[in-house]
Design an enzyme around this catalytic site. Structure first.
Site, PDB file in Angstrom:
ATOM      1  CB  SER A 242      71.802 114.810  97.701  1.00 33.90           C
ATOM      2  OG  SER A 242      72.230 114.756  98.480  1.00 33.90           O
TER       3      SER A 242
ATOM      4  CB  CYS B 290      68.905  90.331  88.672  1.00 34.26           C
ATOM      5  SG  CYS B 290      67.937  89.925  87.326  1.00 34.26           S
TER       6      CYS B 290
HETATM    7  C1  LIG Z   1      69.955 110.107  94.392  1.00 35.87           C
HETATM    8  C2  LIG Z   1      68.429 110.933  94.737  1.00 35.87           C
HETATM    9  C3  LIG Z   1      67.897 110.567  95.551  1.00 35.87           C
HETATM   10  C4  LIG Z   1      68.404 110.132  96.649  1.00 35.87           C
HETATM   11  O1  LIG Z   1      69.432 111.351  98.123  1.00 35.87           O
HETATM   12  P1  LIG Z   1      70.808 110.780  98.759  1.00 35.87           P
HETATM   13  O2  LIG Z   1      70.780 111.627  99.050  1.00 35.87           O
HETATM   14  O3  LIG Z   1      71.475 109.597  98.482  1.00 35.87           O
HETATM   15  O4  LIG Z   1      69.430 110.703 100.297  1.00 35.87           O
HETATM   16  C5  LIG Z   1      67.167 112.045  95.557  1.00 35.87           C
HETATM   17  N1  LIG Z   1      66.074 111.925  94.309  1.00 35.87           N
HETATM   18  C6  LIG Z   1      66.849 111.958  92.974  1.00 35.87           C
HETATM   19  C7  LIG Z   1      66.372 112.204  91.638  1.00 35.87           C
HETATM   20  C8  LIG Z   1      68.057 111.541  93.612  1.00 35.87           C
HETATM   21  O5  LIG Z   1      69.124 111.034  92.480  1.00 35.87           O
END
Ligand SMILES: *Cc1c(COP(=O)(O)O)cnc(C)c1O
Length: 389
Positions: free
Chosen positions: A201, A328
């Site tokens: 991502s 929380c």
């Molecule tokens: C942040 C994260 C995701 C989700 O990614 P997005 O692009 O925000 O949908 C999935 N897996 C891991 C390990 C992450 O750290």
């Protein structure tokens, strides 16, 4: 309002100025639809997307045709897991994953389980590590997919993906890896790792939010994924929808920048992380570092403070923006499933903090944060009935 020191880079990162610069012309000047073959606006947009695709593929050791653009790692994980499972429906209906995976892996597996698939969720030890014998034993002729992350987002623990890939390959099982936290922090090469599917991502590597990719290995027999979205047939039919041109361009630039600075930056972050960890563990009693000391991301340290109320600790720590294992502070009213899977008690999981360092952090900031943590933990323990010594 004075903003706290940001140490929550595993949640998201600021967009790098070089990334923003690369993206800006794509909003108003090069605004074409990359799927429009009939006019030069489309050609320019298409060229930008294909350059981005090539750069991303190069960055992870893959081929441009193996890259599918998505809206982020959540979608990439869903496409990999549901897409493959649905393609093998009636033939292989068993999935294997791990208790410490991100919810974006566990929840698609749970959704498939409700549809009649079977899922084995492998346990981990106290450091968050898998037992590879157990993983091997879990595989059956009906296993469609193994999904194991490269680096854990809460603890930074790294899984031995290359070894897992070997086990899967010998048994003809497809391996998906959520490498979202690893890319840009440790070496990630799809061929060295031997993965068939890999998610990552942009916004975790100083790129924009809302864009990610799924690596889909070209192999024989061809890996077929049932798409989550039906429509114009973009991305080789695997992900319909007009391409996010600025996102793709920014993602590629972010990966190039992250990889260029990775050797020096990872060493710098590891030094800062160790400084923070040492300051906290040497000045306080009854502190547990959660994760594998040896196989861990350079930027992440997750610490539990016995005898402290997690919510109160976060309230007291106003100097720093961090994540916690506490019920929380998140949308989910349960303590961290990762820390619970590692055998921590509910109380200890709730009294845990994840510091995830990033490009903007300095030695001075680490020292300010360490002082604040020591001060607050001591203060809370003094007043706490949980803390009896
Ligand atoms: C942040 C994260 C995701 C989700 O990614 P997005 O692009 O925000 O949908 C999935 N897996 C891991 C390990 C992450 O750290």
């Amino acid at each position: 309002m004075k903003m706290p020191i940001y140490m929550d880079h595993n949640a998201t990162t600021p967009v790098d100025p070089g990334v923003l610069e690369a993206m800006l012309p794509c909003f108003s000047e090069h605004f074409g639809n990359a799927a429009s073959r009939t006019n030069p606006y489309g050609w320019v947009a298409s060229k930008l997307v294909e350059q981005a695709r090539s750069a991303l593929a190069t960055g992870i050791g893959g081929h441009p045709e193996e890259m599918v653009f998505t809206s982020g790692a959540t979608e990439s994980n869903n496409l990999a897991i549901k897409g493959l499972a649905l393609a093998l429906k009636g033939r292989r209906e068993h999935l294997v994953t791990c208790a410490t995976e991100h919810k974006a892996v566990l929840d698609p597996c749970a959704a498939l389980t409700r549809e009649g698939y079977a899922t084995t969720v492998l346990p981990v030890d106290g450091r968050g590590c898998l037992d590879l014998v157990r993983l091997t034993d879990a595989l059956t002729p009906g296993t469609a997919l193994v999904s194991i992350m490269l680096a854990n987002n809460e603890t930074g623990t790294l899984h031995p993906i290359a070894k897992i890939a070997e086990i899967c390959r010998e048994r003809g099982v497809v391996l998906h890896c959520d490498a979202t936290q690893a890319v840009g922090k440790v070496a990630v090469d799809v061929n060295e790792l031997g993965v068939d599917l890999m998610s990552f991502s942009a916004h975790k590597i100083y790129g924009p939010k809302g864009v990610g990719a799924l690596f889909v290995r070209r192999r024989k027999p061809r890996l077929h994924l049932v798409p989550l979205l039906d429509g114009g047939g973009h991305e080789q039919g695997m992900r319909s929808g007009t391409l996010n041109v600025p996102g793709a361009v920014g993602f590629a630039r972010a990966l190039e920048i992250a990889l260029a600075r990775m050797p020096a930056e990872s060493a710098r972050l590891a030094t800062l992380r160790d400084r923070l960890e040492h300051a906290v563990t040497s000045r306080l009693e009854a502190v547990t570092v959660n994760g594998d000391a040896e196989h861990r991301l350079p930027n992440t340290v997750n610490v539990s403070f016995a005898g402290v109320d997690g919510a109160a600790l976060l309230v007291g720590l106003e100097e720093v923006a961090v994540a916690s294992g506490s019920a929380c502070t998140s949308a989910d009213p349960r303590p961290s499933h990762v820390l619970m899977a590692m055998g921590r008690s509910k109380e200890l999981a709730n009294a845990s903090i994840r510091f995830s360092l990033g490009h903007g952090n300095t030695t001075e900031e680490v020292d300010v944060v360490a002082d604040a943590v020591v001060r607050e933990v001591m203060r809370l323990r003094t007043n706490s009935p949980l803390w009896r010594k």
